[in-house]
Design a protein around this motif. Structure first.
Motif, PDB file in Angstrom:
ATOM      1  N   GLY A  37       0.823  -1.243  -0.132  1.00 12.60           N
ATOM      2  CA  GLY A  37       0.196  -0.031   0.074  1.00 12.60           C
ATOM      3  C   GLY A  37       0.795   1.221  -0.102  1.00 12.60           C
ATOM      4  O   GLY A  37       2.178   1.049  -0.504  1.00 12.60           O
ATOM      5  N   GLN A  38       0.458   2.286   0.625  1.00  8.56           N
ATOM      6  CA  GLN A  38       1.069   3.360   0.868  1.00  8.56           C
ATOM      7  C   GLN A  38       2.599   3.467   1.302  1.00  8.56           C
ATOM      8  O   GLN A  38       3.403   4.512   1.034  1.00  8.56           O
ATOM      9  CB  GLN A  38       0.244   4.668   1.174  1.00  8.56           C
ATOM     10  CG  GLN A  38      -0.082   4.447   2.731  1.00  8.56           C
ATOM     11  CD  GLN A  38      -1.055   5.687   2.902  1.00  8.56           C
ATOM     12  OE1 GLN A  38      -1.219   6.759   2.356  1.00  8.56           O
ATOM     13  NE2 GLN A  38      -1.467   5.712   4.314  1.00  8.56           N
ATOM     14  N   GLN A  39       2.551   2.473   2.023  1.00  7.52           N
ATOM     15  CA  GLN A  39       4.125   2.480   2.784  1.00  7.52           C
ATOM     16  C   GLN A  39       5.047   1.499   1.986  1.00  7.52           C
ATOM     17  O   GLN A  39       6.272   1.540   2.271  1.00  7.52           O
ATOM     18  CB  GLN A  39       3.905   1.816   4.341  1.00  7.52           C
ATOM     19  CG  GLN A  39       3.165   2.656   5.209  1.00  7.52           C
ATOM     20  CD  GLN A  39       1.698   2.392   5.158  1.00  7.52           C
ATOM     21  OE1 GLN A  39       1.107   1.531   4.577  1.00  7.52           O
ATOM     22  NE2 GLN A  39       0.859   3.321   5.767  1.00  7.52           N
ATOM     23  N   GLY A  87      -1.923  -1.278   7.211  1.00  8.95           N
ATOM     24  CA  GLY A  87      -2.084  -2.584   6.634  1.00  8.95           C
ATOM     25  C   GLY A  87      -3.408  -3.165   6.920  1.00  8.95           C
ATOM     26  O   GLY A  87      -3.442  -4.409   6.398  1.00  8.95           O
ATOM     27  N   ASP A  88      -4.154  -2.532   7.456  1.00  6.95           N
ATOM     28  CA  ASP A  88      -5.491  -3.227   7.491  1.00  6.95           C
ATOM     29  C   ASP A  88      -6.327  -3.855   6.449  1.00  6.95           C
ATOM     30  O   ASP A  88      -7.105  -4.707   6.432  1.00  6.95           O
ATOM     31  CB  ASP A  88      -6.463  -2.239   8.422  1.00  6.95           C
ATOM     32  CG  ASP A  88      -6.475  -2.521   9.936  1.00  6.95           C
ATOM     33  OD1 ASP A  88      -5.775  -3.402  10.411  1.00  6.95           O
ATOM     34  OD2 ASP A  88      -6.907  -1.610  10.516  1.00  6.95           O
ATOM     35  N   GLY A  89      -5.891  -2.990   5.104  1.00  9.14           N
ATOM     36  CA  GLY A  89      -6.596  -3.502   3.616  1.00  9.14           C
ATOM     37  C   GLY A  89      -7.368  -2.697   3.412  1.00  9.14           C
ATOM     38  O   GLY A  89      -7.629  -1.664   3.600  1.00  9.14           O
ATOM     39  N   ILE A  91     -11.303  -2.409   0.543  1.00  8.50           N
ATOM     40  CA  ILE A  91     -12.300  -2.959  -0.200  1.00  8.50           C
ATOM     41  C   ILE A  91     -12.542  -2.185  -1.581  1.00  8.50           C
ATOM     42  O   ILE A  91     -12.763  -1.030  -1.640  1.00  8.50           O
ATOM     43  CB  ILE A  91     -13.650  -2.818   0.670  1.00  8.50           C
ATOM     44  CG1 ILE A  91     -13.457  -3.481   2.191  1.00  8.50           C
ATOM     45  CG2 ILE A  91     -14.833  -3.635  -0.054  1.00  8.50           C
ATOM     46  CD1 ILE A  91     -14.654  -3.089   3.013  1.00  8.50           C
ATOM     47  N   PHE A  92     -12.220  -3.245  -2.552  1.00  2.80           N
ATOM     48  CA  PHE A  92     -12.656  -2.441  -4.037  1.00  2.80           C
ATOM     49  C   PHE A  92     -13.959  -3.078  -4.354  1.00  2.80           C
ATOM     50  O   PHE A  92     -14.509  -4.408  -4.270  1.00  2.80           O
ATOM     51  CB  PHE A  92     -11.586  -3.058  -4.965  1.00  2.80           C
ATOM     52  CG  PHE A  92     -10.092  -2.609  -4.531  1.00  2.80           C
ATOM     53  CD1 PHE A  92      -9.787  -1.384  -4.104  1.00  2.80           C
ATOM     54  CD2 PHE A  92      -9.387  -3.687  -4.547  1.00  2.80           C
ATOM     55  CE1 PHE A  92      -8.552  -1.234  -3.820  1.00  2.80           C
ATOM     56  CE2 PHE A  92      -7.959  -3.504  -4.169  1.00  2.80           C
ATOM     57  CZ  PHE A  92      -7.627  -2.135  -3.763  1.00  2.80           C
ATOM     58  N   ILE A  93     -14.937  -2.007  -4.820  1.00  5.42           N
ATOM     59  CA  ILE A  93     -16.293  -2.443  -5.196  1.00  5.42           C
ATOM     60  C   ILE A  93     -16.426  -2.127  -6.507  1.00  5.42           C
ATOM     61  O   ILE A  93     -16.365  -1.046  -7.019  1.00  5.42           O
ATOM     62  CB  ILE A  93     -17.215  -1.548  -4.528  1.00  5.42           C
ATOM     63  CG1 ILE A  93     -16.957  -1.748  -2.905  1.00  5.42           C
ATOM     64  CG2 ILE A  93     -18.529  -1.887  -4.859  1.00  5.42           C
ATOM     65  CD1 ILE A  93     -17.666  -0.714  -2.036  1.00  5.42           C
TER      66      ILE A  93
HETATM   67  N1  LIG Z   1      -4.040   1.228  -4.714  1.00  6.04           N
HETATM   68  C1  LIG Z   1      -4.113  -0.301  -4.531  1.00  6.04           C
HETATM   69  N2  LIG Z   1      -4.331  -1.129  -5.714  1.00  6.04           N
HETATM   70  C2  LIG Z   1      -4.335  -2.480  -5.344  1.00  6.04           C
HETATM   71  N3  LIG Z   1      -4.050  -2.883  -4.366  1.00  6.04           N
HETATM   72  C3  LIG Z   1      -4.046  -2.251  -3.107  1.00  6.04           C
HETATM   73  C4  LIG Z   1      -3.826  -0.833  -3.339  1.00  6.04           C
HETATM   74  N4  LIG Z   1      -3.592  -0.317  -2.126  1.00  6.04           N
HETATM   75  C5  LIG Z   1      -3.448  -1.305  -1.214  1.00  6.04           C
HETATM   76  N5  LIG Z   1      -3.673  -2.391  -2.041  1.00  6.04           N
HETATM   77  C6  LIG Z   1      -3.618  -3.819  -1.483  1.00  6.04           C
HETATM   78  O1  LIG Z   1      -4.224  -4.007  -0.287  1.00  6.04           O
HETATM   79  C7  LIG Z   1      -3.101  -4.416   0.568  1.00  6.04           C
HETATM   80  C8  LIG Z   1      -3.196  -3.626   2.069  1.00  6.04           C
HETATM   81  O2  LIG Z   1      -3.089  -2.413   1.818  1.00  6.04           O
HETATM   82  P1  LIG Z   1      -2.794  -1.309   3.047  1.00  6.04           P
HETATM   83  O3  LIG Z   1      -3.937  -1.710   3.954  1.00  6.04           O
HETATM   84  O4  LIG Z   1      -1.503  -1.354   3.575  1.00  6.04           O
HETATM   85  O5  LIG Z   1      -3.181   0.116   2.301  1.00  6.04           O
HETATM   86  P2  LIG Z   1      -2.784   1.577   2.617  1.00  6.04           P
HETATM   87  O6  LIG Z   1      -3.061   2.373   1.576  1.00  6.04           O
HETATM   88  O7  LIG Z   1      -1.226   1.545   2.938  1.00  6.04           O
HETATM   89  O8  LIG Z   1      -3.389   1.871   3.956  1.00  6.04           O
HETATM   90  P3  LIG Z   1      -2.663   2.146   5.525  1.00  6.04           P
HETATM   91  O9  LIG Z   1      -1.925   3.508   5.579  1.00  6.04           O
HETATM   92  O10 LIG Z   1      -3.894   1.930   6.530  1.00  6.04           O
HETATM   93  O11 LIG Z   1      -1.648   0.925   5.500  1.00  6.04           O
HETATM   94  C9  LIG Z   1      -1.803  -4.213  -0.147  1.00  6.04           C
HETATM   95  O12 LIG Z   1      -0.650  -5.196   0.411  1.00  6.04           O
HETATM   96  C10 LIG Z   1      -2.283  -4.543  -1.379  1.00  6.04           C
HETATM   97  O13 LIG Z   1      -2.258  -5.948  -1.715  1.00  6.04           O
END
Ligand SMILES: Nc1ncnc2c1ncn2[C@@H]1O[C@H](COP(=O)(O)OP(=O)(O)OP(=O)(O)O)[C@@H](O)[C@H]1O
Ligand SMILES: [Mg+2]
Length: 112
Positions: A37-39, A87-89, A91-93
């Motif tokens: 994700g963003q990290q 890292g909580d994940g 939901i894509f709709i």
């Molecule tokens: N923009 C994205 N497109 C596709 N998959 C994504 C995207 N962002 C996250 N994911 C998927 O979701 C998982 C979990 O992402 P994560 O919860 O770390 O998102 P985040 O945007 O970093 O939010 P947070 O800051 O709460 O960690 C990632 O490991 C990846 O599989």
């Protein structure tokens, strides 16, 4: 109808699946995936050196739901999957055009 792609922590998978069952959605698919994700993965220190783990293991649930259940299902998933930490994940709709139950030929919401 909508398709929800729900990406969750591995340790939250069972709780989310159970919660979906309780709101009327026992049918679903799961997959083990890697992502970031963003990290951009995880930065770690080991013996004074910085390491990057580029992709982290996650679980993905795919579930088709009726249009009227969207808000309730979203709330249910968030409640079951959330820790409040990064890292909580997600939901894509996406909208779904049709569903067919192959055995009976039923289509649409009654085939979910
Ligand atoms: N923009 C994205 N497109 C596709 N998959 C994504 C995207 N962002 C996250 N994911 C998927 O979701 C998982 C979990 O992402 P994560 O919860 O770390 O998102 P985040 O945007 O970093 O939010 P947070 O800051 O709460 O960690 C990632 O490991 C990846 O599989
Ligand atoms: Mg993140």
């Amino acid at each position: 109808m909508f398709k929800l792609e729900i990406i969750v922590r591995e340790e939250k998978l069972e709780e989310v699946i159970e919660a979906l069952g309780e709101v009327g959605y026992p049918g679903l698919s799961i997959a083990s995936i890697e992502g970031r994700g963003q990290q951009k993965g995880l930065q770690e220190q080991f013996r004074g050196r910085a390491y990057t783990i580029p992709f982290l293991p996650k679980r993905k649930i795919e579930v088709l739901i009726r249009e009227n259940d969207l808000e309730r299902v979203k709330e249910t998933v968030i409640k079951a999957a959330r820790t409040g930490e990064p890292g909580d994940g997600k939901i894509f709709i996406t909208p779904v055009v049709d569903v067919i139950r192959i055995r009976t030929g039923e289509t649409g919401e009654s085939a979910i």
